[in-house]
Scaffold this active site. Sequence first.
Site, PDB file in Angstrom:
ATOM      1  N   SER A 120       0.788  -1.241   0.000  1.00 56.36           N
ATOM      2  CA  SER A 120       0.000   0.000   0.000  1.00 56.36           C
ATOM      3  C   SER A 120       0.816   1.284   0.000  1.00 56.36           C
ATOM      4  CB  SER A 120      -0.910   0.035   1.220  1.00 56.36           C
ATOM      5  OG  SER A 120      -2.047  -0.722   0.958  1.00 56.36           O
TER       6      SER A 120
ATOM      7  N   LYS B  20       0.418   3.346  -3.003  1.00 59.07           N
ATOM      8  CA  LYS B  20      -0.803   4.144  -3.232  1.00 59.07           C
ATOM      9  C   LYS B  20      -0.514   5.647  -3.185  1.00 59.07           C
ATOM     10  CE  LYS B  20      -3.762   0.379  -1.636  1.00 59.07           C
ATOM     11  NZ  LYS B  20      -4.496  -0.243  -0.516  1.00 59.07           N
TER      12      LYS B  20
ATOM     13  N   TYR C  27      -4.522  -2.044 -10.201  1.00 65.41           N
ATOM     14  CA  TYR C  27      -4.458  -2.019  -8.740  1.00 65.41           C
ATOM     15  C   TYR C  27      -3.580  -3.164  -8.198  1.00 65.41           C
ATOM     16  CZ  TYR C  27      -5.740  -2.359  -3.849  1.00 65.41           C
ATOM     17  OH  TYR C  27      -5.665  -2.448  -2.481  1.00 65.41           O
TER      18      TYR C  27
ATOM     19  N   TYR D 194      -3.814   2.756   8.181  1.00 59.76           N
ATOM     20  CA  TYR D 194      -5.030   1.990   8.441  1.00 59.76           C
ATOM     21  C   TYR D 194      -5.746   2.609   9.645  1.00 59.76           C
ATOM     22  CZ  TYR D 194      -2.142  -0.962   5.502  1.00 59.76           C
ATOM     23  OH  TYR D 194      -1.337  -1.404   4.498  1.00 59.76           O
TER      24      TYR D 194
ATOM     25  N   VAL E  16       1.403  -3.728   3.982  1.00 60.35           N
ATOM     26  CA  VAL E  16       1.396  -5.018   4.681  1.00 60.35           C
ATOM     27  C   VAL E  16       2.642  -5.873   4.385  1.00 60.35           C
ATOM     28  CG1 VAL E  16      -1.115  -5.170   4.945  1.00 60.35           C
ATOM     29  CG2 VAL E  16      -0.028  -6.131   2.909  1.00 60.35           C
TER      30      VAL E  16
END
Length: 308
Positions: free
Chosen positions: A67, A70, A192, A244, A262
């Site tokens: 992530s 992103k 993605y 998160y 992660v």
Amino acid sequence: MTNATDYQNIFREIVSEFKIADDCGEVATYIPELGKVDPEKLGIHLTTVQKFHYSFGDSNDKFSIQSIAKVLSLTLALKIMGKDIWKRVGVEPSGSAFNSLVQLEYEKGIPRNPFINAGAIVICDILVTCLNNPKLELLEFIRKTSGVESIDYSSKIADSEKLTGFRNYALTYFMKDFGNIYNEVEPVLDLYFHLCSIEMSCKELAQAFLFLASGGVNPITNETVISPRRTKRINSIMQMCGFYDEAGEFAFRTGLPGKSGVGGGIVAIHPGKYSIAVWSPKLNINGNSYKGMKVLEAVTTKTMSSIF
Ligand code: GLU
């Protein structure tokens, strides 16, 4: 401002201060590839805006940045489409799981922010609309931003993400029903899943994110990545949404904007001073690197370099 020797010694000091009780957490296993990583790996790399590098441990090992990527897809979408992206994705912390469907239902298919899965998928939809060859152009953008030509997707990880990505399919179809996905679901998720599969080392990450510490220009490559105003926006979103359900905890303990993944990586930015990447694969219950969080807290405490 600490000098060269200090950062290096501070990293050594921090790691030597870890106790047995600090060796907690579990490596992500939702796909087999992540479960195979050596849980004891630990890398740290800090790059200053003056282009000094300080590293520790496995800082040159490539790992799955997940992530963290992103932030880079958001940067590219913002560069291409400007503020119109905020009509399709919010800028508020989510306070619920990164892959939650519930919140999307309440908020009519507009994801809370670009770092939860739904938000990152909308960003991929924007890139699929705007780019001729989204996977290639995104990769080229990341290579140019970092100045590292060897950065690549891992097709193994991308394939596994696809095979296990049922919830991401659910999120995407759900948003399509609300009219917030313009393209077919497959190409959007293909981008993605590839985004999540990017592999980089701590050194490459620190270098790729240095533009966020220096007003949008990477001092190493002299590349103007994005404007100072948008740099501010990206850092703000990282501050509020980068961890998160634990963004508050990271702000409270470390006091820098950052983003985790992660794969056990975390990048944090001190605007005007440095970018730092830490990698330790064992995750805490919120999905953030257990040791990574501790290292970064100790770095800003020992160097007194939180932004607050
Ligand atoms: N690849 C994961 C997923 O889409 C997200 C990984 C992460 O949050 O770092 O479910």
